[in-house]
Design a protein around this motif. Structure first.
Motif, PDB file in Angstrom:
ATOM      1  N   THR A  76       0.828  -1.206   0.000  1.00 15.85           N
ATOM      2  CA  THR A  76       0.000   0.000   0.000  1.00 15.85           C
ATOM      3  C   THR A  76       0.863   1.257   0.000  1.00 15.85           C
ATOM      4  OG1 THR A  76      -1.644  -1.240   1.295  1.00 15.85           O
ATOM      5  CG2 THR A  76      -1.945   1.132   1.137  1.00 15.85           C
ATOM      6  N   ARG A  77       1.912   1.260   0.814  1.00 10.68           N
ATOM      7  CA  ARG A  77       2.806   2.414   0.862  1.00 10.68           C
ATOM      8  C   ARG A  77       3.520   2.607  -0.474  1.00 10.68           C
ATOM      9  NH1 ARG A  77       2.558   6.623   3.465  1.00 10.68           N
ATOM     10  NH2 ARG A  77       2.440   5.577   5.491  1.00 10.68           N
ATOM     11  N   GLN A  78       4.009   1.521  -1.077  1.00 11.69           N
ATOM     12  CA  GLN A  78       4.709   1.634  -2.364  1.00 11.69           C
ATOM     13  C   GLN A  78       3.765   2.113  -3.467  1.00 11.69           C
ATOM     14  OE1 GLN A  78       6.170  -2.423  -2.510  1.00 11.69           O
ATOM     15  NE2 GLN A  78       8.270  -1.750  -2.109  1.00 11.69           N
ATOM     16  N   ASP A 155      -2.312   6.575   0.856  1.00 14.80           N
ATOM     17  CA  ASP A 155      -1.365   7.038   1.871  1.00 14.80           C
ATOM     18  C   ASP A 155      -1.987   6.943   3.268  1.00 14.80           C
ATOM     19  OD1 ASP A 155       1.188   8.521   2.556  1.00 14.80           O
ATOM     20  OD2 ASP A 155      -0.306   9.919   3.344  1.00 14.80           O
ATOM     21  N   ARG A 156      -3.257   7.336   3.392  1.00 12.84           N
ATOM     22  CA  ARG A 156      -3.955   7.196   4.678  1.00 12.84           C
ATOM     23  C   ARG A 156      -4.050   5.730   5.085  1.00 12.84           C
ATOM     24  NH1 ARG A 156      -7.079  11.310   6.782  1.00 12.84           N
ATOM     25  NH2 ARG A 156      -7.190  13.232   5.563  1.00 12.84           N
ATOM     26  N   LEU A 157      -4.365   4.874   4.114  1.00 11.13           N
ATOM     27  CA  LEU A 157      -4.480   3.442   4.400  1.00 11.13           C
ATOM     28  C   LEU A 157      -3.145   2.867   4.863  1.00 11.13           C
ATOM     29  CD1 LEU A 157      -6.765   1.871   1.635  1.00 11.13           C
ATOM     30  CD2 LEU A 157      -6.941   1.516   4.107  1.00 11.13           C
ATOM     31  N   ALA A 158      -2.067   3.264   4.199  1.00 11.08           N
ATOM     32  CA  ALA A 158      -0.747   2.757   4.581  1.00 11.08           C
ATOM     33  C   ALA A 158      -0.392   3.186   6.002  1.00 11.08           C
ATOM     34  CB  ALA A 158       0.300   3.259   3.585  1.00 11.08           C
ATOM     35  N   THR A 159      -0.678   4.446   6.324  1.00  7.50           N
ATOM     36  CA  THR A 159      -0.422   4.927   7.687  1.00  7.50           C
ATOM     37  C   THR A 159      -1.255   4.163   8.701  1.00  7.50           C
ATOM     38  OG1 THR A 159       0.058   7.138   6.824  1.00  7.50           O
ATOM     39  CG2 THR A 159      -0.450   6.966   9.172  1.00  7.50           C
ATOM     40  N   TYR A 160      -2.522   3.931   8.371  1.00 10.14           N
ATOM     41  CA  TYR A 160      -3.414   3.173   9.256  1.00 10.14           C
ATOM     42  C   TYR A 160      -2.880   1.751   9.463  1.00 10.14           C
ATOM     43  CZ  TYR A 160      -7.450   0.296  10.492  1.00 10.14           C
ATOM     44  OH  TYR A 160      -8.281  -0.622  11.076  1.00 10.14           O
ATOM     45  N   ILE A 165      -0.278  -2.421  12.777  1.00  6.29           N
ATOM     46  CA  ILE A 165       0.749  -3.453  12.936  1.00  6.29           C
ATOM     47  C   ILE A 165       1.619  -3.159  14.157  1.00  6.29           C
ATOM     48  CG2 ILE A 165       2.847  -4.404  11.893  1.00  6.29           C
ATOM     49  CD1 ILE A 165       1.459  -4.024   9.159  1.00  6.29           C
ATOM     50  N   ALA A 166       1.991  -1.875  14.330  1.00  2.00           N
ATOM     51  CA  ALA A 166       2.814  -1.503  15.485  1.00  2.00           C
ATOM     52  C   ALA A 166       2.078  -1.767  16.791  1.00  2.00           C
ATOM     53  CB  ALA A 166       3.201  -0.030  15.382  1.00  2.00           C
ATOM     54  N   LEU A 167       0.776  -1.479  16.819  1.00  2.04           N
ATOM     55  CA  LEU A 167      -0.019  -1.693  18.026  1.00  2.04           C
ATOM     56  C   LEU A 167      -0.120  -3.185  18.357  1.00  2.04           C
ATOM     57  CD1 LEU A 167      -1.678  -0.134  20.126  1.00  2.04           C
ATOM     58  CD2 LEU A 167      -3.684  -0.469  18.682  1.00  2.04           C
ATOM     59  N   LYS A 168      -0.362  -4.005  17.330  1.00  4.24           N
ATOM     60  CA  LYS A 168      -0.425  -5.453  17.560  1.00  4.24           C
ATOM     61  C   LYS A 168       0.921  -5.991  18.039  1.00  4.24           C
ATOM     62  CE  LYS A 168      -4.125  -6.496  14.246  1.00  4.24           C
ATOM     63  NZ  LYS A 168      -4.470  -7.193  12.983  1.00  4.24           N
ATOM     64  N   ALA A 284     -11.632   7.228  12.374  1.00  6.76           N
ATOM     65  CA  ALA A 284     -11.029   8.479  11.905  1.00  6.76           C
ATOM     66  C   ALA A 284     -10.583   8.353  10.451  1.00  6.76           C
ATOM     67  CB  ALA A 284      -9.836   8.844  12.789  1.00  6.76           C
ATOM     68  N   THR A 285      -9.993   7.211  10.097  1.00  4.61           N
ATOM     69  CA  THR A 285      -9.498   7.013   8.729  1.00  4.61           C
ATOM     70  C   THR A 285     -10.639   6.967   7.728  1.00  4.61           C
ATOM     71  OG1 THR A 285      -7.600   5.771   9.599  1.00  4.61           O
ATOM     72  CG2 THR A 285      -8.092   5.520   7.260  1.00  4.61           C
TER      73      THR A 285
END
Length: 409
Positions: A76-78, A155-160, A165-168, A284-285
Motif C-alpha cells: 500500500t505504501r509503495q 497514503d492514509r491506508l498505509a499509515t493506518y 501493525i505496530a499496536l499489535k 477516523a481514517t
C-alpha cells in the motif's frame, strides 16, 4: 445469448512472465522477458519485432511464505508513493510484483493487475481477495477512485496499516514473555514429576520410615502424572485446540472469551486501551476519506478485533442511524471511557470529528506503550517469585526425608 457471448469474450486471461531467447534480423542472440497469456503469444509478439524465438520458458516462482499484514502495508505504501510520482497504475503493479521478496505476494499482485487490465475497477479487483483486503481497505479504495484522490487515500491506508501493525506488535511483546515463562515452568515441573520424583521415591522406600506430609503429597502428584501423562498431554492439547476452533467459529464463545480478556486488572486494561485505539483510528481514517458515518461504522466493528466492541458498534450504529449523536451513542454503549466520549463530542461540535478521533487514538496508543513498559518491569519479578515458590516447594519436599535422615545419623 449475446450477453453470454460478451461475458465469455471478456473472460480474464491469466498472464505469466516468460523468459525468451532468439535471434534478431542481424543474427545476433537476444534475450529478455515478456508478460503474456501463452508461449504462442510471446512468439507472435517477437516475430512482429523481427526476432525469431529459439527458446521460450515460463518463469516459475517459488511457493513463498504466507502473505502477512506487513507485506500488504508495504504494498500500500509503495503503490501510494508511485502513484504520487505519476507512475501509471499497471506499471506500479509490475514494479512492486517483480521487486517483492515474497513470491506469494508477487503472484497476488499479478492476478490483481490482470483483473484491472481487463477493465475491472481497482476496488473490485481487491474485493476478489477478502482474505487479504478487508471491507475497510476496499471501501476506501472505492472512495478514492470515485473522488480522484486514490493516491491520497492509499497514503492514509498505509499509515493506518502501519500503526495497526505496530499496536499489535506491542500487545504481542507484552504477552510473549509471560507466556513463554509459564510454558517453560510447566515443562520443567512435568519433567520433575515424571522423571525425577519417581527416582527419589525408590530411594525413600528403602528408608523404611514414615515420610513427611509434603513429600507424600509430591509423590502422590508424581504418581498421578506418571499414570495419566498421555491423557493429560493429549487432553490439554485437545482443550486448547477446541477453544481456538470454538473461538473462530462460535460468536457466543468469542464474545465470552473477549469479555473475559477485558476483565483482568493489568492485561484487561491493556487489551481495552489497544481496542479503543484501533476503533478510533479506523473510524477516523474512514470518516476522513468522506465515507458517511453510518457506513463508516460498518468497517469499525470488525477492525476493532474484539467481539464486545463489535457488538457495541452495532448498537452505536443503530442509534446514530436514528439521529443520536456519536458521542451520546458511545456513552450509552458503556464501552468507552469518558475522555474518549468527551473528545468525540468536541469533534462533532467543532466539525473536526476525524481529527479528534485521531487524537484519541494517539492518546490510547501512548497509553498502550506505557502499560507495556510497566507490565514488562512488573510481571518479571512476579513470575519469578511464583515459579520459584512452586519449583522450590517441590525441591524442598523431595529433600525433606534426606535432611531428617541426616539428623538421625
Amino acid at each position: 445469448m449475446a450477453t453470454g457471448a460478451i461475458a465469455r469474450s471478456r473472460e480474464v486471461v491469466r498472464e505469466s512472465v516468460y523468459l525468451w531467447e532468439g535471434r534478431d534480423k542481424a543474427g545476433r542472440v537476444v534475450r529478455g522477458e515478456m508478460r503474456a497469456g501463452g508461449e504462442s503469444v510471446v512468439a507472435a509478439s517477437l516475430r512482429r519485432r523481427g526476432v525469431l524465438a529459439t527458446k521460450i520458458k515460463k518463469q516459475t516462482l517459488p511457493r513463498g511464505r504466507r502473505i502477512s499484514s506487513k507485506d500488504l502495508a508495504l504494498f500500500t505504501r509503495q503503490l501510494s508513493t508511485m502513484l504520487r510520482a505519476g507512475v501509471p497504475l499497471m506499471q506500479c503493479f509490475d514494479i512492486v510484483a517483480r521487486g517483492h521478496s515474497n513470491p506469494s505476494m508477487s503472484r497476488l499482485l499479478n492476478d490483481i493487475r490482470n483483473d484491472v487490465e481487463t477493465g475491472t475497477s481497482l476496488n473490485q479487483a481487491f474485493r476478489k481477495y477478502p482474505m487479504y483486503f478487508d471491507a475497510l481497505f476496499c471501501n476506501l479504495v472505492a472512495a478514492g477512485e470515485q473522488a480522484g484522490i486514490l493516491e491520497s487515500l492509499l497514503d492514509r491506508l498505509a499509515t493506518y496499516q502501519e500503526k495497526t501493525i505496530a499496536l499489535k506488535g506491542k500487545i504481542k511483546k507484552a504477552l510473549f514473555y509471560p507466556t513463554m515463562i509459564i510454558l517453560v515452568a510447566i515443562l520443567v515441573t512435568s519433567i520433575i514429576m515424571i522423571f525425577v520424583v519417581p527416582a527419589f521415591k525408590s530411594v525413600f522406600t528403602s528408608f523404611g520410615a514414615d515420610l513427611p506430609g509434603p513429600t507424600l503429597m509430591v509423590i502422590a502428584m508424581s504418581d498421578f502424572f506418571v499414570a495419566y501423562k498421555w491423557p493429560l498431554l493429549f487432553g490439554t492439547v485437545g482443550v486448547f485446540y477446541f477453544l481456538i476452533q470454538a473461538w473462530k467459529r462460535s460468536p457466543a464463545v468469542q464474545m465470552a472469551m473477549d469479555r473475559f480478556l477485558l476483565k483482568p486488572p493489568i492485561i484487561g486494561a491493556l487489551m481495552r486501551k489497544a481496542t479503543i485505539a484501533r476503533w478510533t483510528r479506523t473510524l477516523a481514517t474512514t470518516f476522513a476519506a468522506g465515507v458517511p458515518l453510518v457506513e463508516a461504522l460498518d468497517s469499525v466493528g470488525p477492525a476493532s478485533g474484539n467481539a464486545v466492541y463489535k457488538e457495541a458498534t452495532r448498537q452505536i450504529q443503530g442509534e446514530v442511524n436514528i439521529g443520536t449523536s456519536l458521542a451520546q451513542s458511545m456513552q450509552n454503549s458503556g464501552a468507552f471511557p469518558p475522555m474518549a466520549v468527551q473528545m468525540t463530542a468536541i469533534g462533532e461540535e467543532s466539525g473536526s470529528l476525524d481529527s479528534m478521533l485521531s487524537k484519541v487514538a494517539d492518546y490510547f496508543e501512548r497509553e498502550v506503550d506505557e502499560t507495556v513498559d510497566a507490565l514488562a518491569s512488573l510481571i518479571e519479578p512476579i513470575i519469578m517469585v511464583v515459579l520459584g515458590g512452586i519449583i522450590g516447594s517441590i525441591v524442598v519436599a523431595i529433600y525433606l526425608p534426606i535432611f531428617k535422615l541426616g539428623q538421625v545419623v
